[in-house]
Design a protein around this motif. Structure first.
Motif, PDB file in Angstrom:
ATOM      1  N   LEU A  29      68.439  -8.632 -24.843  1.00 45.19           N
ATOM      2  CA  LEU A  29      69.321  -9.393 -23.968  1.00 45.19           C
ATOM      3  C   LEU A  29      68.524  -9.815 -22.747  1.00 45.19           C
ATOM      4  O   LEU A  29      67.855  -8.983 -22.133  1.00 45.19           O
ATOM      5  CB  LEU A  29      70.522  -8.556 -23.518  1.00 45.19           C
ATOM      6  N   ASN A  30      68.579 -11.097 -22.427  1.00 47.62           N
ATOM      7  CA  ASN A  30      67.874 -11.655 -21.275  1.00 47.62           C
ATOM      8  C   ASN A  30      68.903 -12.168 -20.278  1.00 47.62           C
ATOM      9  O   ASN A  30      69.732 -13.005 -20.622  1.00 47.62           O
ATOM     10  CB  ASN A  30      66.950 -12.794 -21.713  1.00 47.62           C
ATOM     11  N   PHE A  31      68.838 -11.682 -19.046  1.00 49.96           N
ATOM     12  CA  PHE A  31      69.803 -12.006 -18.007  1.00 49.96           C
ATOM     13  C   PHE A  31      69.211 -13.003 -17.016  1.00 49.96           C
ATOM     14  O   PHE A  31      68.043 -12.892 -16.651  1.00 49.96           O
ATOM     15  CB  PHE A  31      70.217 -10.732 -17.260  1.00 49.96           C
ATOM     16  N   SER A  32      70.045 -13.946 -16.568  1.00 47.00           N
ATOM     17  CA  SER A  32      69.608 -14.937 -15.576  1.00 47.00           C
ATOM     18  C   SER A  32      70.835 -15.627 -14.996  1.00 47.00           C
ATOM     19  O   SER A  32      71.954 -15.391 -15.426  1.00 47.00           O
ATOM     20  CB  SER A  32      68.680 -15.976 -16.223  1.00 47.00           C
ATOM     21  N   PHE A  33      70.597 -16.489 -14.020  1.00 47.04           N
ATOM     22  CA  PHE A  33      71.624 -17.386 -13.502  1.00 47.04           C
ATOM     23  C   PHE A  33      71.227 -18.797 -13.890  1.00 47.04           C
ATOM     24  O   PHE A  33      70.048 -19.152 -13.865  1.00 47.04           O
ATOM     25  CB  PHE A  33      71.728 -17.279 -11.973  1.00 47.04           C
ATOM     26  N   ASP A  34      72.208 -19.623 -14.258  1.00 46.11           N
ATOM     27  CA  ASP A  34      71.892 -21.011 -14.581  1.00 46.11           C
ATOM     28  C   ASP A  34      71.989 -21.865 -13.318  1.00 46.11           C
ATOM     29  O   ASP A  34      72.228 -21.356 -12.217  1.00 46.11           O
ATOM     30  CB  ASP A  34      72.778 -21.540 -15.716  1.00 46.11           C
ATOM     31  N   GLU A  35      71.818 -23.180 -13.474  1.00 41.64           N
ATOM     32  CA  GLU A  35      71.817 -24.100 -12.325  1.00 41.64           C
ATOM     33  C   GLU A  35      73.170 -24.149 -11.617  1.00 41.64           C
ATOM     34  O   GLU A  35      73.257 -24.523 -10.451  1.00 41.64           O
ATOM     35  CB  GLU A  35      71.370 -25.500 -12.752  1.00 41.64           C
ATOM     36  N   GLU A  36      74.225 -23.747 -12.305  1.00 34.75           N
ATOM     37  CA  GLU A  36      75.566 -23.701 -11.711  1.00 34.75           C
ATOM     38  C   GLU A  36      75.875 -22.317 -11.135  1.00 34.75           C
ATOM     39  O   GLU A  36      77.023 -22.037 -10.794  1.00 34.75           O
ATOM     40  CB  GLU A  36      76.621 -24.057 -12.764  1.00 34.75           C
ATOM     41  N   LYS A  37      74.866 -21.452 -11.087  1.00 30.50           N
ATOM     42  CA  LYS A  37      75.001 -20.079 -10.565  1.00 30.50           C
ATOM     43  C   LYS A  37      75.906 -19.204 -11.426  1.00 30.50           C
ATOM     44  O   LYS A  37      76.493 -18.241 -10.958  1.00 30.50           O
ATOM     45  CB  LYS A  37      75.504 -20.071  -9.113  1.00 30.50           C
ATOM     46  N   ARG A  38      76.017 -19.567 -12.711  1.00 30.69           N
ATOM     47  CA  ARG A  38      76.758 -18.727 -13.650  1.00 30.69           C
ATOM     48  C   ARG A  38      75.837 -17.632 -14.157  1.00 30.69           C
ATOM     49  O   ARG A  38      74.673 -17.880 -14.457  1.00 30.69           O
ATOM     50  CB  ARG A  38      77.266 -19.545 -14.833  1.00 30.69           C
ATOM     51  N   LEU A  39      76.372 -16.439 -14.292  1.00 27.27           N
ATOM     52  CA  LEU A  39      75.608 -15.315 -14.821  1.00 27.27           C
ATOM     53  C   LEU A  39      75.492 -15.506 -16.333  1.00 27.27           C
ATOM     54  O   LEU A  39      76.495 -15.572 -17.025  1.00 27.27           O
ATOM     55  CB  LEU A  39      76.351 -14.018 -14.502  1.00 27.27           C
ATOM     56  N   ARG A  40      74.270 -15.624 -16.818  1.00 27.37           N
ATOM     57  CA  ARG A  40      74.031 -15.919 -18.237  1.00 27.37           C
ATOM     58  C   ARG A  40      73.327 -14.763 -18.930  1.00 27.37           C
ATOM     59  O   ARG A  40      72.505 -14.064 -18.339  1.00 27.37           O
ATOM     60  CB  ARG A  40      73.173 -17.167 -18.375  1.00 27.37           C
ATOM     61  N   VAL A  41      73.642 -14.605 -20.206  1.00 29.52           N
ATOM     62  CA  VAL A  41      72.996 -13.601 -21.048  1.00 29.52           C
ATOM     63  C   VAL A  41      72.597 -14.285 -22.347  1.00 29.52           C
ATOM     64  O   VAL A  41      73.435 -14.881 -23.029  1.00 29.52           O
ATOM     65  CB  VAL A  41      73.931 -12.411 -21.370  1.00 29.52           C
ATOM     66  N   ARG A  42      71.330 -14.216 -22.665  1.00 28.96           N
ATOM     67  CA  ARG A  42      70.821 -14.751 -23.944  1.00 28.96           C
ATOM     68  C   ARG A  42      70.577 -13.552 -24.844  1.00 28.96           C
ATOM     69  O   ARG A  42      69.828 -12.642 -24.488  1.00 28.96           O
ATOM     70  CB  ARG A  42      69.519 -15.516 -23.700  1.00 28.96           C
ATOM     71  N   THR A  43      71.238 -13.508 -25.985  1.00 29.29           N
ATOM     72  CA  THR A  43      71.102 -12.382 -26.899  1.00 29.29           C
ATOM     73  C   THR A  43      70.328 -12.788 -28.146  1.00 29.29           C
ATOM     74  O   THR A  43      70.444 -13.920 -28.614  1.00 29.29           O
ATOM     75  CB  THR A  43      72.475 -11.825 -27.332  1.00 29.29           C
ATOM     76  N   GLU A  44      69.564 -11.848 -28.662  1.00 27.51           N
ATOM     77  CA  GLU A  44      68.889 -12.009 -29.946  1.00 27.51           C
ATOM     78  C   GLU A  44      69.062 -10.713 -30.709  1.00 27.51           C
ATOM     79  O   GLU A  44      68.813  -9.636 -30.167  1.00 27.51           O
ATOM     80  CB  GLU A  44      67.398 -12.279 -29.759  1.00 27.51           C
ATOM     81  N   ILE A  45      69.507 -10.818 -31.959  1.00 23.63           N
ATOM     82  CA  ILE A  45      69.658  -9.637 -32.801  1.00 23.63           C
ATOM     83  C   ILE A  45      68.980  -9.859 -34.141  1.00 23.63           C
ATOM     84  O   ILE A  45      68.926 -10.979 -34.651  1.00 23.63           O
ATOM     85  CB  ILE A  45      71.140  -9.267 -33.033  1.00 23.63           C
ATOM     86  N   ARG A  46      68.462  -8.776 -34.680  1.00 22.45           N
ATOM     87  CA  ARG A  46      67.898  -8.736 -36.030  1.00 22.45           C
ATOM     88  C   ARG A  46      68.326  -7.393 -36.609  1.00 22.45           C
ATOM     89  O   ARG A  46      68.193  -6.364 -35.945  1.00 22.45           O
ATOM     90  CB  ARG A  46      66.377  -8.803 -36.026  1.00 22.45           C
TER      91      ARG A  46
END
Length: 144
Positions: free
Chosen positions: A49-66
Motif C-alpha cells: 500500500l502506497n500512501f500520498s495526497f493528490d493534487e486536490e489534497k485527497r488522501l490516496r492509497v494505491r494498493t497492489e496484491i498478489r
C-alpha cells in the motif's frame, strides 16, 4: 517486498504526508473473511500500500496484491490453485458525501478514523474483490 506481515494499523494521514509505503506477506488464515471463501488456508498473499495526497489534497492509497490460494472448483468441488493479482486506487473518505464527489477512476475507502486505518482490512477487501465469481478446472483436469 518484506517477508513479514505488514503493519496492522496506521495513521493514514501521517503516512500520506511521508508518502509512506507499507507491505509484506500474509497467510489466508490471518484474513478470516477472505479465508472463508477458500478451499483451505494454504497459500501466500503479498500486498503493498502506497500512501500520498493528490493534487486536490485527497488522501490516496494505491494498493497492489498478489496471492496464490486454493479455491473450490464449482464443477467437481475439488481444490483448485488460483493466482490473484490486482491494483487499486483508493481515496480515503469519512462519509458518503465525500465518496460521491470522487472522480470515476478512484474508488472510495470509507473509514471512520483515518488515524487508525486497518491495513489488513484494506488488503482483505481487495482480495475478496479480486476473486472470480466462478472457479473451474480446465475441462480435461476436472473430476466431474
Amino acid at each position: 517486498m518484506s517477508t513479514e506481515a505488514p503493519i496492522r494499523t496506521l495513521d493514514a494521514r501521517r503516512a500520506a504526508q511521508r508518502e509512506q509505503s507499507v507491505g509484506g506477506v500474509l497467510r489466508p488464515a490471518q484474513l478470516p473473511r477472505f479465508a472463508a471463501l477458500l478451499a483451505d488456508d494454504s497459500g501466500t498473499i503479498e500486498a503493498s500500500l502506497n500512501f500520498s495526497f493528490d493534487e486536490e489534497k485527497r488522501l490516496r492509497v494505491r494498493t497492489e496484491i498478489r496471492a496464490q490460494v486454493q479455491v473450490t472448483c464449482q464443477r467437481c468441488l475439488q481444490p483448485l490453485a488460483l493466482a490473484l493479482a490486482g491494483e487499486n486506487s483508493l481515496a480515503v473518505v469519512t462519509h458518503d458525501d465525500a465518496a460521491s464527489q470522487l472522480p470515476r477512476e478512484v474508488e472510495p475507502l470509507l473509514v471512520e478514523e483515518p488515524e487508525n486505518l486497518d491495513v489488513w482490512a484494506v488488503i482483505e477487501e481487495d482480495l475478496i474483490l479480486a476473486l472470480p465469481p466462478y472457479s473451474y478446472h480446465e475441462t480435461a483436469a476436472c473430476r466431474e
